[in-house]
Motif scaffolding. Structure first.
Motif, PDB file in Angstrom:
ATOM      1  N   VAL A 322       0.853  -1.185   0.000  1.00 52.05           N
ATOM      2  CA  VAL A 322       0.000   0.000   0.000  1.00 52.05           C
ATOM      3  C   VAL A 322       0.890   1.237   0.000  1.00 52.05           C
ATOM      4  O   VAL A 322       1.777   1.382   0.840  1.00 52.05           O
ATOM      5  N   LYS A 323       0.659   2.143  -0.938  1.00 59.46           N
ATOM      6  CA  LYS A 323       1.519   3.312  -1.097  1.00 59.46           C
ATOM      7  C   LYS A 323       1.111   4.455  -0.172  1.00 59.46           C
ATOM      8  O   LYS A 323      -0.059   4.616   0.175  1.00 59.46           O
ATOM      9  N   GLU A 324       2.103   5.220   0.195  1.00 61.02           N
ATOM     10  CA  GLU A 324       1.945   6.468   0.944  1.00 61.02           C
ATOM     11  C   GLU A 324       1.016   6.294   2.144  1.00 61.02           C
ATOM     12  O   GLU A 324       1.187   5.390   2.934  1.00 61.02           O
ATOM     13  N   SER A 325      -0.010   7.141   2.235  1.00 60.74           N
ATOM     14  CA  SER A 325      -0.849   7.135   3.439  1.00 60.74           C
ATOM     15  C   SER A 325      -2.222   6.522   3.204  1.00 60.74           C
ATOM     16  O   SER A 325      -3.163   6.788   3.951  1.00 60.74           O
ATOM     17  N   TYR A 326      -2.371   5.707   2.177  1.00 60.79           N
ATOM     18  CA  TYR A 326      -3.670   5.103   1.888  1.00 60.79           C
ATOM     19  C   TYR A 326      -3.999   4.043   2.936  1.00 60.79           C
ATOM     20  O   TYR A 326      -3.123   3.364   3.474  1.00 60.79           O
ATOM     21  N   ASP A 327      -5.276   3.900   3.208  1.00 58.23           N
ATOM     22  CA  ASP A 327      -5.738   2.978   4.236  1.00 58.23           C
ATOM     23  C   ASP A 327      -5.836   1.557   3.670  1.00 58.23           C
ATOM     24  O   ASP A 327      -6.592   1.313   2.718  1.00 58.23           O
ATOM     25  N   PRO A 379       1.634  -2.875   5.895  1.00 58.11           N
ATOM     26  CA  PRO A 379       0.754  -2.234   4.906  1.00 58.11           C
ATOM     27  C   PRO A 379       0.827  -2.949   3.560  1.00 58.11           C
ATOM     28  O   PRO A 379       1.328  -2.416   2.561  1.00 58.11           O
ATOM     29  N   ILE A 380       0.337  -4.160   3.559  1.00 55.01           N
ATOM     30  CA  ILE A 380       0.433  -5.031   2.388  1.00 55.01           C
ATOM     31  C   ILE A 380      -0.892  -5.761   2.188  1.00 55.01           C
ATOM     32  O   ILE A 380      -1.529  -6.193   3.150  1.00 55.01           O
ATOM     33  N   ASP A 412      -2.770   2.245  -9.567  1.00 59.14           N
ATOM     34  CA  ASP A 412      -1.310   2.212  -9.576  1.00 59.14           C
ATOM     35  C   ASP A 412      -0.702   3.240  -8.630  1.00 59.14           C
ATOM     36  O   ASP A 412       0.461   3.110  -8.241  1.00 59.14           O
ATOM     37  N   GLN A 413      -1.474   4.268  -8.274  1.00 61.65           N
ATOM     38  CA  GLN A 413      -0.980   5.241  -7.313  1.00 61.65           C
ATOM     39  C   GLN A 413      -1.202   4.795  -5.870  1.00 61.65           C
ATOM     40  O   GLN A 413      -0.623   5.351  -4.939  1.00 61.65           O
ATOM     41  N   LYS A 414      -2.044   3.761  -5.684  1.00 63.39           N
ATOM     42  CA  LYS A 414      -2.397   3.321  -4.342  1.00 63.39           C
ATOM     43  C   LYS A 414      -1.716   2.009  -3.945  1.00 63.39           C
ATOM     44  O   LYS A 414      -1.442   1.769  -2.772  1.00 63.39           O
ATOM     45  N   LEU A 415      -1.467   1.149  -4.943  1.00 66.17           N
ATOM     46  CA  LEU A 415      -0.847  -0.146  -4.681  1.00 66.17           C
ATOM     47  C   LEU A 415       0.363  -0.343  -5.574  1.00 66.17           C
ATOM     48  O   LEU A 415       0.398   0.146  -6.708  1.00 66.17           O
ATOM     49  N   ASP A 416       1.332  -1.072  -5.077  1.00 68.66           N
ATOM     50  CA  ASP A 416       2.500  -1.436  -5.871  1.00 68.66           C
ATOM     51  C   ASP A 416       2.230  -2.803  -6.495  1.00 68.66           C
ATOM     52  O   ASP A 416       2.160  -3.822  -5.798  1.00 68.66           O
ATOM     53  N   PHE A 417       2.074  -2.831  -7.820  1.00 67.89           N
ATOM     54  CA  PHE A 417       1.742  -4.074  -8.526  1.00 67.89           C
ATOM     55  C   PHE A 417       2.983  -4.779  -9.082  1.00 67.89           C
ATOM     56  O   PHE A 417       2.878  -5.660  -9.923  1.00 67.89           O
TER      57      PHE A 417
END
Length: 433
Positions: A322-327, A379-380, A412-417
């Protein structure tokens, strides 16, 4: 520390541990007396309450500080080296269990502990008759090869390589940093085979089911186990019950069902955490290792053991950070809703009604599955996949990648694929359906 509470005058014990976790997650495990299982580890809520009761912030008024200055803190009266007692108990337990003084004689065992604390079980193996070869046994808290982990491909590779160099090792035992998780390497003809994750659960299930002989016996596991494991346990005469990820979740479910009168000889997670009823459901990888070694010694040094276990053609665990501060929970819920909706419309896919956490979907008309769940600690969002072949596995990953991307606005801005894409792009797998 579990045994120290069960066999001594002490009411509690504390273990300083990092297990296989990074340094910033160093912490404690606290064990207390338990009337039914002799000892147990405090759970998260209990530790939180304990810290609150201890007032760890020490935010006292000046008057309170003066009062505390008058309190006499008792000093430590006795230094007890419990390790030799623990070792002796293990030795005596397995002599009684096998009715032999040296049940492991003629067995050559490699003990691979990765510079962690598992080396202390070496004495037990030796006094039970094994010829022990140690690998990376010297304690070293810097862990030059990384914290020892029986699931680690690199640790398994180093262990197998050393077995091949020596040539006549019958059994290798891998233990994690604090010795509560176990992995095995078995010699099969001229090759060495990994026995961890699903295969280790299968082996331990075979051991307890042969000994127990109860057709109603149930094996409690975590939620990500393979299709082949369920079939193996059934053929061995037991029933597998998948529960939640997390070794304490698995153990507590075994205790709960046991208290209701069900026969639960084993609770085991794919990580290598194993707890046997005969050992008061203590999560002890060294006990697992000795139990397996005795079984191997009694079965022609492991020849034919779990040979009928059915491995999947393709299996992998893929992580979406999970990228940055996303829940994490919010993203997972969006993904779960989309997967649940699409799974009902794709041929060969079906939601697993027995699943206890996350979303588990059987694929290829139940010859494969994938599962999406939140990580317990990080955060995964994790994806576990099993398929009849690598090609079919890549196709499923590609389809899931597309569903997840469509479910999230700006996915793609929220998760690292990255891990999913590395699979999808391998060997030209086709994206979508």
């Amino acid at each position: 520390m579990f045994y120290a509470v069960t066999t001594s005058k002490y009411d509690a014990s504390v273990m300083v541990t990092a297990s296989h976790l990074p340094a910033h997650k160093n912490g404690y495990k606290i064990f207390v007396r338990d009337s039914k299982y002799k000892a147990r580890c405090l759970e998260k809520g209990e530790v939180k309450a304990l810290l609150e009761d201890a007032d760890v912030d020490n935010d006292y008024s000046e008057d309170e500080k003066d009062d505390r200055d008058d309190v006499t803190i008792p000093t430590l009266q006795t230094v007890l080296d419990f390790v030799p007692i623990y070792q002796s108990q293990l030795i005596e337990t397995f002599r009684k269990r096998t009715c032999r003084i040296r049940p492991l004689k003629k067995l050559k065992v490699m003990l691979s502990t990765g510079h962690g604390s598992g080396f202390i079980v070496s004495r037990a193996f030796q006094e039970l008759g094994a010829n022990v070869v140690e690998l990376n046994a010297e304690p070293d808290g810097t862990f030059p090869f990384g914290p020892p982990n029986p699931e680690s491909k690199s640790m398994m590779k180093r262990t197998i390589k050393r077995c091949e160099e020596i040539g006549d090792v019958d059994l290798a035992v891998l233990l994690d940093t604090d010795g509560d998780r176990c992995g095995i390497v078995l010699r099969s003809g001229g090759t060495y085979k990994e026995v961890n994750r699903n295969r280790l659960i299968a082996l331990c299930s075979q051991i307890v089911l042969e000994k127990d002989g109860d057709s109603n016996a149930k094996i409690i596991t975590d939620s990500v186990t393979s299709i082949g494991l369920e079939s193996f346990i059934s053929r061995a005469g037991g029933t597998q019950l998948r529960f939640k990820k997390g070794y304490l979740n698995v153990i507590n479910e075994a205790k709960r069902r046991s208290a209701l009168g069900e026969e639960i000889p084993l609770a085991m997670e794919t990580s290598g955490h194993g707890a046997f009823k005969e050992n008061n459901y203590c999560d002890d990888g060294t006990y697992t290792a000795l139990l397996v070694a005795c079984f191997i010694a009694d079965n022609n040094n492991g020849k034919g053991v779990i040979e009928d276990f059915e491995d999947a053609g393709y299996e992998e665990e893929l992580r979406m950070a999970v990228k940055e501060s996303y829940d994490k929970t919010n993203l997972y819920e969006q993904i779960a809703l989309a997967v649940t909706k699409d799974a009902t419309s794709i041929e060969g896919w079906e939601l697993d009604p027995l699943n206890k956490e996350g979303i588990r979907v059987t694929t290829h008309t139940r010859d494969g599955f994938f599962m999406i769940r939140e990580s317990l600690h990080d955060p995964i969002i994790s994806m576990q996949i099993e398929a009849p072949s690598p090609r079919l596995g890549r196709e499923v990953v590609a389809m899931v990648r597309q569903i997840v991307q469509a479910a999230l606005d700006g996915g793609d801005q929220k998760l690292d694929f990255k891990e999913l894409d590395s699979v999808v792009n391998e060997d030209g797998a086709e994206v979508g359906w």
